[in-house]
Write a protein that holds these residues in place. Structure first.
Motif, mmCIF file in Angstrom:
data_model
loop_
_atom_site.group_PDB
_atom_site.id
_atom_site.type_symbol
_atom_site.label_atom_id
_atom_site.label_comp_id
_atom_site.label_asym_id
_atom_site.label_seq_id
_atom_site.Cartn_x
_atom_site.Cartn_y
_atom_site.Cartn_z
ATOM 1 N N GLN A 45 0.826 -1.204 0.000
ATOM 2 C CA GLN A 45 0.000 0.000 0.000
ATOM 3 C C GLN A 45 0.863 1.258 0.000
ATOM 4 O O GLN A 45 0.543 2.242 -0.657
ATOM 5 C CB GLN A 45 -0.932 -0.018 1.215
ATOM 6 C CG GLN A 45 -2.002 -1.107 1.142
ATOM 7 C CD GLN A 45 -2.773 -1.258 2.433
ATOM 8 O OE1 GLN A 45 -2.480 -0.567 3.412
ATOM 9 N NE2 GLN A 45 -3.746 -2.158 2.450
ATOM 10 N N LEU A 48 2.264 1.793 -3.542
ATOM 11 C CA LEU A 48 1.309 1.840 -4.628
ATOM 12 C C LEU A 48 1.406 3.135 -5.419
ATOM 13 O O LEU A 48 1.432 3.127 -6.652
ATOM 14 C CB LEU A 48 -0.121 1.670 -4.086
ATOM 15 C CG LEU A 48 -1.251 1.728 -5.122
ATOM 16 C CD1 LEU A 48 -1.042 0.658 -6.183
ATOM 17 C CD2 LEU A 48 -2.594 1.559 -4.452
ATOM 18 N N LYS A 130 -11.735 -2.962 -1.115
ATOM 19 C CA LYS A 130 -10.507 -2.171 -1.118
ATOM 20 C C LYS A 130 -9.428 -2.874 -1.927
ATOM 21 O O LYS A 130 -8.681 -2.230 -2.676
ATOM 22 C CB LYS A 130 -10.027 -1.950 0.319
ATOM 23 C CG LYS A 130 -8.793 -1.066 0.420
ATOM 24 C CD LYS A 130 -8.412 -0.831 1.877
ATOM 25 C CE LYS A 130 -7.173 0.055 1.968
ATOM 26 N NZ LYS A 130 -6.780 0.294 3.384
ATOM 27 N N GLU A 134 -7.300 -1.456 -5.329
ATOM 28 C CA GLU A 134 -5.842 -1.443 -5.411
ATOM 29 C C GLU A 134 -5.346 -2.310 -6.564
ATOM 30 O O GLU A 134 -4.389 -1.945 -7.261
ATOM 31 C CB GLU A 134 -5.249 -1.914 -4.083
ATOM 32 C CG GLU A 134 -5.498 -0.938 -2.934
ATOM 33 C CD GLU A 134 -4.822 -1.377 -1.649
ATOM 34 O OE1 GLU A 134 -4.224 -2.474 -1.638
ATOM 35 O OE2 GLU A 134 -4.884 -0.625 -0.664
ATOM 36 N N LYS A 137 -5.825 -0.400 -9.800
ATOM 37 C CA LYS A 137 -4.813 0.649 -9.950
ATOM 38 C C LYS A 137 -3.472 0.060 -10.372
ATOM 39 O O LYS A 137 -2.781 0.612 -11.235
ATOM 40 C CB LYS A 137 -4.659 1.418 -8.634
ATOM 41 C CG LYS A 137 -5.826 2.332 -8.305
ATOM 42 C CD LYS A 137 -5.590 3.049 -6.989
ATOM 43 C CE LYS A 137 -6.742 3.986 -6.656
ATOM 44 N NZ LYS A 137 -6.530 4.673 -5.352
#
Length: 245
Positions: A45, A48, A130, A134, A137
């Motif tokens: 995270q 990212l 969530k 992610e 993306k």
């Protein structure tokens, strides 16, 4: 009177002095973790946003190095004076020397795909929605603006005005710029590029349409992601063949 010594053109040294110092490309880990822990997820995270910013730099960098043949081409006399048979051989050598930078965006895409894979196989995850955001993306970052429906408005505008925005296509153009149009190595690399873009397109569509809260859908996306990794590896080898590295 001693004969004059022919010296290489100063063009190459001048351009080399203007080139930015590029970061060392990331080193890939060939093994995908099977059970990522919470610390691994937090690291993914944190990284990212860095992954997502790489695409724009890819385009700027590959656009710059695509100018090298015209900027670095020495005269016949210069090539002779440094012991090389001709400017084409000299340029081939320069491409081989810069291959690690040309291949860096491919390695970055591989890392994005692996990060997405880790999220998909994480059985400890409690927030599938969530995770999906992610994963989407990361896939968009990995595709390097080569999937048409995933381009943002600015990139789409560039494409509509004739500016090449697909980083993978820029890489192939640069790597094969010294090869003849019908050279089989160049044609094979272009075929691998088409296969890679098709694979990314299918993967992105599947990830956008699947409910990864369902275990079977999550596995389908993970399997498609592994297939895309295989296509990316083949594409990288095609580029290396063009560069003769």
């Amino acid at each position: 009177m001693p004969s004059p010594v022919l010296r290489p053109s100063t063009t190459a040294s001048t351009v080399a002095g203007l080139l930015p110092i590029l970061p060392k490309p990331p080193i890939s880990n060939p093994n995908l973790p099977v059970n990522p822990n919470q610390e691994t997820r937090q690291k993914l995270q944190r990284n990212l946003q860095n992954q997502l910013q790489f695409s724009r730099r890819d385009v700027a960098f590959i656009s710059l190095i695509s100018l090298f043949p015209s900027l670095l081409q020495p005269s016949e006399a210069s090539a002779f004076s440094i012991g090389i048979s001709g400017p084409k051989d000299w340029l081939k050598e320069q491409k081989r020397k810069s291959s690690m930078f040309l291949l860096a965006p491919i390695d970055a895409s591989r890392e994005s795909l692996r990060s997405a894979y880790i999220l998909l196989i994480d059985k400890e995850s409690t927030d599938s929605s969530k995770d999906l955001v992610e994963v989407q993306k990361l896939l968009k970052s990995a595709a390097r603006d080569c999937v048409v429906q995933e381009r943002n408005s600015f990139v789409a505008f560039q494409a509509n005005t004739g500016v090449e925005v697909c980083t993978f296509r820029l890489i192939v153009k640069n790597a094969s710029s010294l090869l003849e149009k019908k050279n089989p190595v160049k044609l094979e690399a272009e075929a691998m590029l088409d296969d890679l873009i098709s694979s990314f397109t299918s993967l992105t569509s599947l990830a956008n349409e699947s409910d990864i809260q369902v275990a079977s859908n999550r596995q389908r996306v993970a399997d498609a992601l592994k297939n895309t990794l295989t296509s990316l590896d083949k594409f990288e080898q095609g580029v290396k063949d063009c560069l003769e590295v």
